[in-house]
Write a protein that holds these residues in place. Structure first.
Motif, PDB file in Angstrom:
ATOM      1  N   GLY A 279       4.765   7.322  13.616  1.00  0.00           N
ATOM      2  CA  GLY A 279       4.756   5.921  13.241  1.00  0.00           C
ATOM      3  C   GLY A 279       5.942   5.559  12.379  1.00  0.00           C
ATOM      4  O   GLY A 279       6.649   6.429  11.863  1.00  0.00           O
ATOM      5  N   SER A 280       6.156   4.259  12.254  1.00  0.00           N
ATOM      6  CA  SER A 280       7.230   3.755  11.407  1.00  0.00           C
ATOM      7  C   SER A 280       6.742   2.525  10.660  1.00  0.00           C
ATOM      8  O   SER A 280       5.814   1.847  11.100  1.00  0.00           O
TER       9      SER A 280
ATOM     10  N   LEU B  12      10.726   2.220   5.935  1.00  0.00           N
ATOM     11  CA  LEU B  12      10.054   2.535   4.677  1.00  0.00           C
ATOM     12  C   LEU B  12       9.027   3.654   4.794  1.00  0.00           C
ATOM     13  O   LEU B  12       8.245   3.859   3.874  1.00  0.00           O
ATOM     14  N   ARG B  13       9.032   4.379   5.905  1.00  0.00           N
ATOM     15  CA  ARG B  13       8.113   5.515   5.998  1.00  0.00           C
ATOM     16  C   ARG B  13       8.599   6.599   5.042  1.00  0.00           C
ATOM     17  O   ARG B  13       9.780   6.911   4.984  1.00  0.00           O
ATOM     18  N   ARG B  14       7.656   7.157   4.284  1.00  0.00           N
ATOM     19  CA  ARG B  14       7.968   8.211   3.319  1.00  0.00           C
ATOM     20  C   ARG B  14       7.309   9.494   3.806  1.00  0.00           C
ATOM     21  O   ARG B  14       6.112   9.662   3.709  1.00  0.00           O
ATOM     22  N   GLY B  15       8.087  10.407   4.333  1.00  0.00           N
ATOM     23  CA  GLY B  15       7.521  11.672   4.796  1.00  0.00           C
ATOM     24  C   GLY B  15       6.952  11.583   6.197  1.00  0.00           C
ATOM     25  O   GLY B  15       7.184  10.623   6.932  1.00  0.00           O
TER      26      GLY B  15
ATOM     27  N   PRO C  72       0.835  -1.207   0.000  1.00  0.00           N
ATOM     28  CA  PRO C  72       0.000   0.000   0.000  1.00  0.00           C
ATOM     29  C   PRO C  72       0.868   1.253   0.000  1.00  0.00           C
ATOM     30  O   PRO C  72       1.998   1.237   0.477  1.00  0.00           O
ATOM     31  N   GLU C  73       0.323   2.347  -0.515  1.00  0.00           N
ATOM     32  CA  GLU C  73       1.031   3.624  -0.512  1.00  0.00           C
ATOM     33  C   GLU C  73       1.025   4.264   0.867  1.00  0.00           C
ATOM     34  O   GLU C  73       1.819   5.156   1.145  1.00  0.00           O
ATOM     35  N   GLU C  74       0.101   3.797   1.724  1.00  0.00           N
ATOM     36  CA  GLU C  74       0.001   4.329   3.075  1.00  0.00           C
ATOM     37  C   GLU C  74      -0.634   3.288   3.989  1.00  0.00           C
ATOM     38  O   GLU C  74      -1.340   2.400   3.535  1.00  0.00           O
ATOM     39  N   VAL C  75      -0.339   3.416   5.273  1.00  0.00           N
ATOM     40  CA  VAL C  75      -0.984   2.609   6.303  1.00  0.00           C
ATOM     41  C   VAL C  75      -1.878   3.561   7.068  1.00  0.00           C
ATOM     42  O   VAL C  75      -1.485   4.677   7.407  1.00  0.00           O
ATOM     43  N   ARG C  76      -3.120   3.130   7.324  1.00  0.00           N
ATOM     44  CA  ARG C  76      -4.096   3.970   8.006  1.00  0.00           C
ATOM     45  C   ARG C  76      -4.479   3.334   9.339  1.00  0.00           C
ATOM     46  O   ARG C  76      -4.850   2.176   9.377  1.00  0.00           O
ATOM     47  N   ILE C  77      -4.375   4.126  10.406  1.00  0.00           N
ATOM     48  CA  ILE C  77      -4.751   3.694  11.751  1.00  0.00           C
ATOM     49  C   ILE C  77      -5.961   4.531  12.147  1.00  0.00           C
ATOM     50  O   ILE C  77      -5.848   5.734  12.378  1.00  0.00           O
ATOM     51  N   ASP C  78      -7.143   3.907  12.205  1.00  0.00           N
ATOM     52  CA  ASP C  78      -8.383   4.607  12.546  1.00  0.00           C
ATOM     53  C   ASP C  78      -8.582   4.585  14.053  1.00  0.00           C
ATOM     54  O   ASP C  78      -8.549   3.515  14.672  1.00  0.00           O
ATOM     55  N   LEU C  79      -8.793   5.769  14.620  1.00  0.00           N
ATOM     56  CA  LEU C  79      -8.968   5.915  16.058  1.00  0.00           C
ATOM     57  C   LEU C  79     -10.405   6.318  16.369  1.00  0.00           C
ATOM     58  O   LEU C  79     -11.129   6.785  15.493  1.00  0.00           O
TER      59      LEU C  79
ATOM     60  N   GLU D 117       0.567  11.932   8.939  1.00  0.00           N
ATOM     61  CA  GLU D 117      -0.478  12.949   8.889  1.00  0.00           C
ATOM     62  C   GLU D 117      -1.683  12.502   9.702  1.00  0.00           C
ATOM     63  O   GLU D 117      -1.878  11.312   9.930  1.00  0.00           O
ATOM     64  N   ILE D 118      -2.481  13.478  10.109  1.00  0.00           N
ATOM     65  CA  ILE D 118      -3.739  13.190  10.790  1.00  0.00           C
ATOM     66  C   ILE D 118      -4.855  13.643   9.863  1.00  0.00           C
ATOM     67  O   ILE D 118      -4.914  14.800   9.461  1.00  0.00           O
ATOM     68  N   ASP D 119      -5.712  12.691   9.483  1.00  0.00           N
ATOM     69  CA  ASP D 119      -6.852  12.955   8.609  1.00  0.00           C
ATOM     70  C   ASP D 119      -8.108  12.619   9.412  1.00  0.00           C
ATOM     71  O   ASP D 119      -8.482  11.454   9.523  1.00  0.00           O
ATOM     72  N   ALA D 120      -8.720  13.640  10.012  1.00  0.00           N
ATOM     73  CA  ALA D 120      -9.873  13.459  10.898  1.00  0.00           C
ATOM     74  C   ALA D 120      -9.458  12.570  12.077  1.00  0.00           C
ATOM     75  O   ALA D 120      -8.626  12.968  12.877  1.00  0.00           O
ATOM     76  N   ARG D 121      -9.966  11.344  12.145  1.00  0.00           N
ATOM     77  CA  ARG D 121      -9.636  10.432  13.257  1.00  0.00           C
ATOM     78  C   ARG D 121      -8.643   9.360  12.832  1.00  0.00           C
ATOM     79  O   ARG D 121      -8.557   8.311  13.465  1.00  0.00           O
ATOM     80  N   THR D 122      -7.883   9.609  11.774  1.00  0.00           N
ATOM     81  CA  THR D 122      -7.003   8.587  11.209  1.00  0.00           C
ATOM     82  C   THR D 122      -5.558   9.064  11.140  1.00  0.00           C
ATOM     83  O   THR D 122      -5.293  10.158  10.649  1.00  0.00           O
ATOM     84  N   LEU D 123      -4.639   8.228  11.648  1.00  0.00           N
ATOM     85  CA  LEU D 123      -3.212   8.456  11.417  1.00  0.00           C
ATOM     86  C   LEU D 123      -2.894   7.875  10.052  1.00  0.00           C
ATOM     87  O   LEU D 123      -3.257   6.725   9.775  1.00  0.00           O
ATOM     88  N   VAL D 124      -2.222   8.631   9.214  1.00  0.00           N
ATOM     89  CA  VAL D 124      -1.854   8.179   7.874  1.00  0.00           C
ATOM     90  C   VAL D 124      -0.337   8.146   7.810  1.00  0.00           C
ATOM     91  O   VAL D 124       0.316   9.187   7.937  1.00  0.00           O
ATOM     92  N   ILE D 125       0.204   6.931   7.636  1.00  0.00           N
ATOM     93  CA  ILE D 125       1.649   6.753   7.556  1.00  0.00           C
ATOM     94  C   ILE D 125       2.005   6.444   6.107  1.00  0.00           C
ATOM     95  O   ILE D 125       1.683   5.368   5.605  1.00  0.00           O
ATOM     96  N   PRO D 126       2.656   7.388   5.400  1.00  0.00           N
ATOM     97  CA  PRO D 126       3.008   7.142   3.996  1.00  0.00           C
ATOM     98  C   PRO D 126       4.134   6.103   3.896  1.00  0.00           C
ATOM     99  O   PRO D 126       5.035   6.074   4.734  1.00  0.00           O
ATOM    100  N   VAL D 127       4.045   5.253   2.873  1.00  0.00           N
ATOM    101  CA  VAL D 127       4.989   4.143   2.715  1.00  0.00           C
ATOM    102  C   VAL D 127       5.750   4.282   1.398  1.00  0.00           C
ATOM    103  O   VAL D 127       5.139   4.484   0.349  1.00  0.00           O
ATOM    104  N   ARG D 128       7.084   4.181   1.469  1.00  0.00           N
ATOM    105  CA  ARG D 128       7.905   4.167   0.250  1.00  0.00           C
ATOM    106  C   ARG D 128       7.690   2.842  -0.456  1.00  0.00           C
ATOM    107  O   ARG D 128       7.487   1.807   0.175  1.00  0.00           O
ATOM    108  N   SER D 129       7.772   2.863  -1.767  1.00  0.00           N
ATOM    109  CA  SER D 129       7.550   1.629  -2.520  1.00  0.00           C
ATOM    110  C   SER D 129       8.716   0.668  -2.303  1.00  0.00           C
ATOM    111  O   SER D 129       9.866   1.077  -2.171  1.00  0.00           O
ATOM    112  N   ALA D 130       8.374  -0.583  -2.249  1.00  0.00           N
ATOM    113  CA  ALA D 130       9.348  -1.668  -2.119  1.00  0.00           C
ATOM    114  C   ALA D 130       8.698  -2.899  -2.733  1.00  0.00           C
ATOM    115  O   ALA D 130       7.500  -3.077  -2.643  1.00  0.00           O
TER     116      ALA D 130
END
Length: 126
Positions: free
Chosen positions: A47-48, A57-60, A31-38, A63-76
């Motif tokens: 996050g890592s 592999l965290r890219r950048g 995935p391009e990102e991992v999402r943690i819904d709170l 971010e917090i999107d409403a109630r979600t932590l968004v962890i961007p992932v570098r491609s592998a």
């Protein structure tokens, strides 16, 4: 007696209500990102993402999107287990800490015939 009048929600702490990908899930593509819904919007989060070769592999930034932590992932493109660690600080100041993992597996597709044509029906019932 006054203690009984305090709403119980005041004592509740935030919690994880879902993730994408899910813990233990097998995915065919990273995935391009991992999402943690709170349960509620966090004040902050981090996050890592660690790949099967222990590479971060965290890219950048997270971010917090409403109630979600968004962890961007570098491609592998390496198959294996990916580990995610995260931490959020809830509105009431309590930490929400956790981890999950998912597996990147080979995508299963039907193999085409060598000529690229559809195979013949041996019974002639096409």
């Amino acid at each position: 007696m006054l203690g009984l009048l305090v709403p119980t929600a005041a004592f509740a702490h935030d919690e994880v209500v879902g993730t994408s990908p899910r813990n233990g899930e097998e995915v065919a593509a990273l995935p391009e990102e991992v999402r943690i819904d709170l349960g509620e919007r966090p004040r902050s989060g981090s996050g890592s993402v660690t790949g099967p070769n222990s590479q971060e592999l965290r890219r950048g930034e997270v971010e917090i999107d409403a109630r979600t932590l968004v962890i961007p992932v570098r491609s592998a493109a390496r198959r294996g287990i990916y580990e995610i660690e995260f931490r959020a600080v809830s509105r009431d100041g309590h930490p929400v800490v956790g981890s999950l993992s998912f597996a990147l597996v080979r995508q299963r597709t039907a193999s085409p015939s060598p000529s690229g044509e559809q195979p013949l029906d041996p019974l002639g019932m096409c």
